[in-house]
Design a protein around this motif. Structure first.
Motif, PDB file in Angstrom:
ATOM      1  N   SER A 127      41.563 -23.893 -82.906  1.00 36.55           N
ATOM      2  CA  SER A 127      40.475 -24.978 -83.383  1.00 36.55           C
ATOM      3  C   SER A 127      40.657 -26.107 -82.598  1.00 36.55           C
ATOM      4  N   ARG A 141      37.887 -21.322 -89.605  1.00 34.44           N
ATOM      5  CA  ARG A 141      36.776 -21.654 -88.741  1.00 34.44           C
ATOM      6  C   ARG A 141      35.543 -22.036 -89.326  1.00 34.44           C
ATOM      7  N   VAL A 166      45.309 -20.300 -85.931  1.00 26.94           N
ATOM      8  CA  VAL A 166      44.006 -20.806 -86.222  1.00 26.94           C
ATOM      9  C   VAL A 166      43.890 -22.423 -85.844  1.00 26.94           C
TER      10      VAL A 166
END
Length: 191
Positions: free
Chosen positions: A157, A94, A153
């Protein structure tokens, strides 16, 4: 002739920063040259071209990730180590989306012998050995771990979790489920 002040390390770090800002796909030799206010040709004494530049970003990212991962999992085992590993993985992805994207590209096996890449791999295998896994289960578990965390992730995202359920709660559940599977690996796979 090398431009005064430019080094392969400076060029790589500038490319990594640019990747985090605008995405890895937008990183070009020209874009990095513009950052330094030089012509593209000035960079070719430091990198061999775009594939080399992106590989260098990947290796830089792998070293940075390993530098964060080592202290995070040090002295921990089992669930504690897995949670520390998972959170470090997600936090890095991130905080550094372009660097993280670079880490996902295939690299020449000769490049993987760098200290950062080896350290990250060793830390991952070491954390999973705490679950009593041996080969080939260890490699299978590493692949499952990477696929699960990367998938999470990546979807996060891209805004792929468009549900009122708290994403953080889902992350905690995913890590807890991974711990449960790793704890019962042999039992789960023999059924």
């Amino acid at each position: 002739m090398r431009r005064a002040g430019l080094t392969a390390d400076l060029v790589t770090r500038a490319a990594a920063d640019l990747a985090d800002q605008v995405g890895l796909a937008a990183v070009t030799v020209s874009a990095v040259a513009r950052h330094f206010g030089v012509k593209d040709a000035s960079l070719y004494s430091h990198v061999r071209g775009l594939p080399d530049l992106r590989a260098r970003v990947a290796l830089l990212a792998a070293a940075e990730f390993a530098d964060l991962l080592g202290p995070a999992v040090a002295g921990r085992s089992g669930r504690d180590a897995l949670v520390a590993f998972a959170d470090t993985y997600r936090d890095y992805a991130r905080a550094h989306p372009g660097r993280y994207a670079a880490m996902q590209q295939p690299l020449d096996p000769a490049d993987l012998d760098t200290a950062g890449s080896v350290r990250g791999i060793e830390l991952t295998y070491g954390m999973l050995r705490g679950y009593g896994l041996d080969e080939p289960d260890l490699t299978d578990a590493v692949r499952l771990l990477r696929a699960t965390f990367h998938g999470f992730v990546d979807l996060e995202s891209r805004g792929g979790f468009n549900d009122p359920r708290d994403v953080e709660a889902s992350w905690r559940r995913a890590v807890a489920a991974m711990h449960l599977l790793l704890t019962r690996w042999r039992e789960a796979l023999s059924a």
